[in-house]
Write a protein that holds these residues in place. Structure first.
Motif, PDB file in Angstrom:
ATOM      1  N   ALA A 279       0.361  -1.547  -0.106  1.00 51.61           N
ATOM      2  CA  ALA A 279      -0.027  -0.322   0.337  1.00 51.61           C
ATOM      3  C   ALA A 279       0.437   1.433   0.170  1.00 51.61           C
ATOM      4  O   ALA A 279       0.403   2.117   0.132  1.00 51.61           O
ATOM      5  CB  ALA A 279      -0.927  -0.256   1.353  1.00 51.61           C
ATOM      6  N   GLN A 280       2.357   1.022   0.792  1.00 50.59           N
ATOM      7  CA  GLN A 280       2.841   2.378   0.559  1.00 50.59           C
ATOM      8  C   GLN A 280       4.039   2.720  -0.338  1.00 50.59           C
ATOM      9  O   GLN A 280       3.594   1.287  -1.797  1.00 50.59           O
ATOM     10  CB  GLN A 280       4.520   2.128   1.271  1.00 50.59           C
ATOM     11  N   PRO A 281       3.566   3.518  -0.996  1.00 48.32           N
ATOM     12  CA  PRO A 281       3.844   3.578  -2.917  1.00 48.32           C
ATOM     13  C   PRO A 281       5.594   3.633  -3.068  1.00 48.32           C
ATOM     14  O   PRO A 281       6.044   3.396  -1.962  1.00 48.32           O
ATOM     15  CB  PRO A 281       3.391   5.462  -2.955  1.00 48.32           C
ATOM     16  N   ALA A 404       3.234  13.401  -5.948  1.00 46.29           N
ATOM     17  CA  ALA A 404       2.658  13.820  -5.450  1.00 46.29           C
ATOM     18  C   ALA A 404       0.655  14.067  -6.415  1.00 46.29           C
ATOM     19  O   ALA A 404      -0.244  14.310  -6.140  1.00 46.29           O
ATOM     20  CB  ALA A 404       2.948  15.419  -4.882  1.00 46.29           C
ATOM     21  N   LYS A 405       1.630  13.428  -7.643  1.00 47.03           N
ATOM     22  CA  LYS A 405      -0.251  13.262  -8.746  1.00 47.03           C
ATOM     23  C   LYS A 405      -1.057  12.163  -8.181  1.00 47.03           C
ATOM     24  O   LYS A 405      -0.547  11.123  -7.910  1.00 47.03           O
ATOM     25  CB  LYS A 405       0.171  12.681  -9.767  1.00 47.03           C
ATOM     26  N   GLY A 406      -2.510  12.200  -9.031  1.00 48.15           N
ATOM     27  CA  GLY A 406      -3.252  11.032  -8.433  1.00 48.15           C
ATOM     28  C   GLY A 406      -3.353  11.168  -7.531  1.00 48.15           C
ATOM     29  O   GLY A 406      -3.313  11.486  -6.036  1.00 48.15           O
ATOM     30  N   GLN A 407      -3.580   9.710  -6.591  1.00 46.54           N
ATOM     31  CA  GLN A 407      -3.582   8.711  -5.371  1.00 46.54           C
ATOM     32  C   GLN A 407      -2.429   8.518  -4.974  1.00 46.54           C
ATOM     33  O   GLN A 407      -2.413   7.069  -4.699  1.00 46.54           O
ATOM     34  CB  GLN A 407      -4.700   8.215  -5.247  1.00 46.54           C
ATOM     35  N   HIS A 408      -1.619   9.631  -4.485  1.00 45.62           N
ATOM     36  CA  HIS A 408       0.365   9.009  -4.476  1.00 45.62           C
ATOM     37  C   HIS A 408       0.070   7.923  -5.035  1.00 45.62           C
ATOM     38  O   HIS A 408       0.405   6.220  -4.475  1.00 45.62           O
ATOM     39  CB  HIS A 408       0.373   8.750  -2.492  1.00 45.62           C
ATOM     40  N   PRO A 409       0.935   8.138  -6.407  1.00 43.41           N
ATOM     41  CA  PRO A 409       1.276   6.327  -7.317  1.00 43.41           C
ATOM     42  C   PRO A 409       2.099   6.144  -7.422  1.00 43.41           C
ATOM     43  O   PRO A 409       2.951   6.432  -6.422  1.00 43.41           O
ATOM     44  CB  PRO A 409       1.357   7.085  -8.532  1.00 43.41           C
ATOM     45  N   HIS A 410       2.786   4.877  -7.091  1.00 39.41           N
ATOM     46  CA  HIS A 410       3.955   4.978  -7.380  1.00 39.41           C
ATOM     47  C   HIS A 410       5.383   4.345  -7.984  1.00 39.41           C
ATOM     48  O   HIS A 410       4.943   6.230  -9.121  1.00 39.41           O
ATOM     49  CB  HIS A 410       3.979   2.735  -7.533  1.00 39.41           C
TER      50      HIS A 410
END
Length: 688
Positions: A279-281, A404-410
């Motif tokens: 779950a962590q990017p 920081a884009k989107g929902q914290h993407p990988h």
């Protein structure tokens, strides 16, 4: 937002006594625009002056300070008066020395050394035949101003119109304005190393450039601030709640690869898959030499994201590379139910609108492009993974912006510039690292030869034979100076000369061309309508043309190792044998000789990178200034290797044991982030 205690240091340089607009310009060329820049412009050496009452031939080769009286002017006998001006001057016993000046009409020399009036003179005493002389004395002052000339004087990197004495005076004023700051170094470490406090170290380095302890302390401060910024970025990333991207393998099962992945590729893919499942990017750097197969690893990561129902974005630094990646991925993923699109700054009108709609409604799975893919108007339905190519073009601040884009993407960053272990920790300390240290099967090592520029005719004859046999070639023009205009002129001249021999089979690409023109030349080269591609070094020649098996690099001795290795990687992309010709000048420095010898000896980019760090230094190795971050200016490459692991441990100690940034030491460490302008760390402080 900067703490008020640091404001005196961050004032404009004109705040210092004696600095007006006229002096501010040459200081700016030295990178000295503010008071803090003068404080951190450290001396690189020193000169020891010996005070003497009388001249002595035994002092030849030494820098002396002596009282002399001008007795005679001997202007140049040459037409136009452009030769040396000699002033005969006597010491207290009447011994004569010639003070020699080149250029000018001599009026200013007479003013400085009026006949019969004693002056304190400093300079290097030399023997010229049986006569003593001092060429261009470094100081000539009235007796009442010469009391402080003897002893040691710091020598600084200079610019036109700026002397070491002036820089020393500026540094002294800057240090006077510098506040006493609380200590950010762990007390045990400070005692063990015997380092002075920060302000004392600054004063000591300028007073005595040989003071190794003071210089090491300042270097450590800069490295510590850098490591703290990266530690904060890493902690911030780990604390974010992202989303798990667990692929089911259905798309990867359909992939038909022309060869089995290497062990290094398999390991890297497994590491990335493990990160994406969390779950962590993910924040991972993929290091791989030219041709090691980074694109396949990136493609697998993107497929995992698409399998999990998310979209992927692939960011490249230039249009050429973006379109190359688009073509590569389309070939690699042909036949898969995956929609790929490309978007660059020059895409306009309906095509751009269609792409934006496809991203918003989720019908586009993977978008490839330049920074244009993160403009405000570009919205994704569900962005899950960002892949960044040529990571050295993007600094920590930009990596944070992307994350920081989107929902914290990988985030998966890739670099084809092999980076030494030391520098990986310094520049990418917030990232996990995967390394591709194996080459895919079938890649033949590139044969590298060095030839003198006097054999350029033979090189062109060899190029003619290469073209006659159906081959293609790159011709990289010399790095003339740090000027795109000068490099372009060199490339245009070379292209014209080659066209005399080869006609319209010669193409030219450079950084000033419009995207459409550049693409047209690249497409012609890829389709083999052009046989020789002449290029400047200001662009990435990122085309993948397997038939191009020869590269000629003109004036190769002017390039760094990493840049030569990157350029060489343009060939060797097919199954056939490839050659790299390094054309060198006739007068080589020892460093240039060592560089070219290593290029001839090895194709191992990681070994080359380690040697390049030793020979050239961190800033040059990365090939470009980091975006949004200060460089190391107090920590030399030699000392980085020793101090980085210590600073890395010390920052962990601060965060884990010493109360973090809210404790006493943490409050001091905050000041270090601002003082050394580690923007990424400062941004996190501001955001809480």
């Amino acid at each position: 937002m900067r703490p008020q205690i640091l404001n005196p240091l961050f004032a404009e340089i004109t705040a210092l006594k004696g600095i007006g607009p006229a002096l501010a310009k040459p200081l700016d060329r030295l990178g000295i625009a503010r008071v803090v820049d003068a404080a951190f412009h450290l001396p690189t050496g020193w000169v020891d002056r010996i005070a003497r009452d009388t001249l002595d031939m035994a002092d030849a080769g030494r820098t002396i300070v002596i009282t002399l009286t001008a007795t005679d002017y001997r202007p140049s006998g040459r037409a136009g008066g452009r030769g040396p001006i000699r002033v005969h001057a006597a010491d207290a016993r009447g011994n004569i020395v010639s003070l020699v000046y080149f250029g000018g009409n001599g009026g200013w020399v007479r003013k400085m050394l009026p006949l019969g009036e004693p002056r304190r003179v400093s300079g290097r005493l030399e023997l010229y035949g049986q006569e003593l002389q001092i060429v261009h004395p470094d100081h000539v002052v009235p007796l009442d101003e010469g009391n402080d000339l003897a002893g040691r004087e710091a020598i600084y990197p200079l610019s036109d119109g700026i002397t070491s004495k002036r820089l020393a005076m500026l540094a002294a004023q800057a240090i006077d304005r510098a506040p006493d700051l609380p200590e950010w170094i762990e007390p045990g470490l400070l005692a063990k190393r015997g380092w002075p406090g920060w302000r004392a170290a600054l004063a000591r380095v300028h007073a005595d450039p040989q003071d190794a302890g003071a210089r090491e302390r300042l270097a450590y401060d800069e490295v510590f601030a850098n490591q703290l910024a990266l530690t904060l970025v890493r902690a911030s990333t780990r604390a974010r709640k992202g989303r798990s991207l667990a692929g089911d393998g259905r798309l990867r099962a359909l992939l038909r690869l022309p060869y089995a992945p290497t062990g290094a590729q398999t390991r890297a893919i497994a590491e990335i898959e493990g990160d994406l499942a969390q779950a962590q990017p993910m924040l991972r750097l993929l290091q791989g030499d030219v041709g090691s197969g980074k694109t396949l690893v990136a493609a697998m990561a993107l497929l995992i994201a698409v399998e999990a129902g998310a979209q992927g974005a692939f960011l490249a630094p230039t249009e050429i590379l973006a379109r190359q990646h688009f073509d590569s991925l389309q070939r690699l993923l042909a036949g898969l139910p995956v929609t790929i699109a490309v978007l660059t700054g020059r895409d306009k009108g309906r095509a751009r609108e269609a792409t934006l709609m496809g991203l918003a409604d989720g019908s586009i799975d993977i978008l490839i492009g330049t920074h244009a893919i993160f403009q405000e108007a570009v919205g994704y339905r569900d962005l899950g993974l960002i892949v960044v190519d040529e990571q050295h073009r993007f600094g920590v601040a930009e990596r944070m912006m992307l994350a920081a884009k989107g929902q914290h993407p990988h985030l998966l960053a890739m670099t084809a510039t092999p980076i030494p272990r030391t520098l990986t920790l310094a520049v990418y300390g917030e990232m996990d690292v995967s390394k591709l240290d194996e080459m895919p099967p079938g890649r033949t090592p590139i044969e590298t030869r060095v030839v003198g520029e006097d054999r350029l005719g033979d090189v062109i004859d060899g190029l003619a034979r290469h073209l006659a046999a159906g081959g293609q070639a790159y011709w990289v023009c010399p790095l003339v100076e740090e000027s795109e205009k000068s490099d372009l002129a060199a490339a245009e001249a070379r292209a014209e000369k080659l066209r005399v021999r080869f006609g319209d089979r010669v193409g030219l690409v450079h950084g000033r061309m419009k995207g459409v023109e550049k693409d047209a030349v690249m497409a012609a080269f890829s389709a083999a309508r052009i046989g020789v591609l002449v290029a400047t070094t200001v662009i990435e020649v990122g085309v993948d043309v397997p038939n191009a098996t020869l590269i000629v690099i003109e004036a190769a001795d002017r390039f760094g190792l990493a840049q030569l290795h990157q350029l060489r990687g343009r060939v060797g992309r097919g199954g056939g044998a490839s050659n790299c010709l390094l054309v060198r000048g006739n007068h080589l420095s020892e460093t240039a000789r060592a560089r070219l010898a290593l290029m001839r000896e090895t194709n191992d980019g990681f070994r080359i990178a380690e040697e390049d760090l030793r020979l050239r230094g961190a800033g040059e190795l990365l090939g470009t200034r980091q975006s949004g971050e200060a460089q190391f200016r107090l920590a030399s490459p030699e000392i980085l290797a020793e101090l980085l692991p210590i600073a890395h441990d010390d920052t962990r100690l601060l965060i884990d044991r010493d109360g973090g940034l809210s404790g006493t030491r943490g409050q001091a460490a905050r000041l270090a982030l601002y003082l050394f302008e580690r923007d990424a760390g400062v941004a996190l402080l501001r955001s809480g």
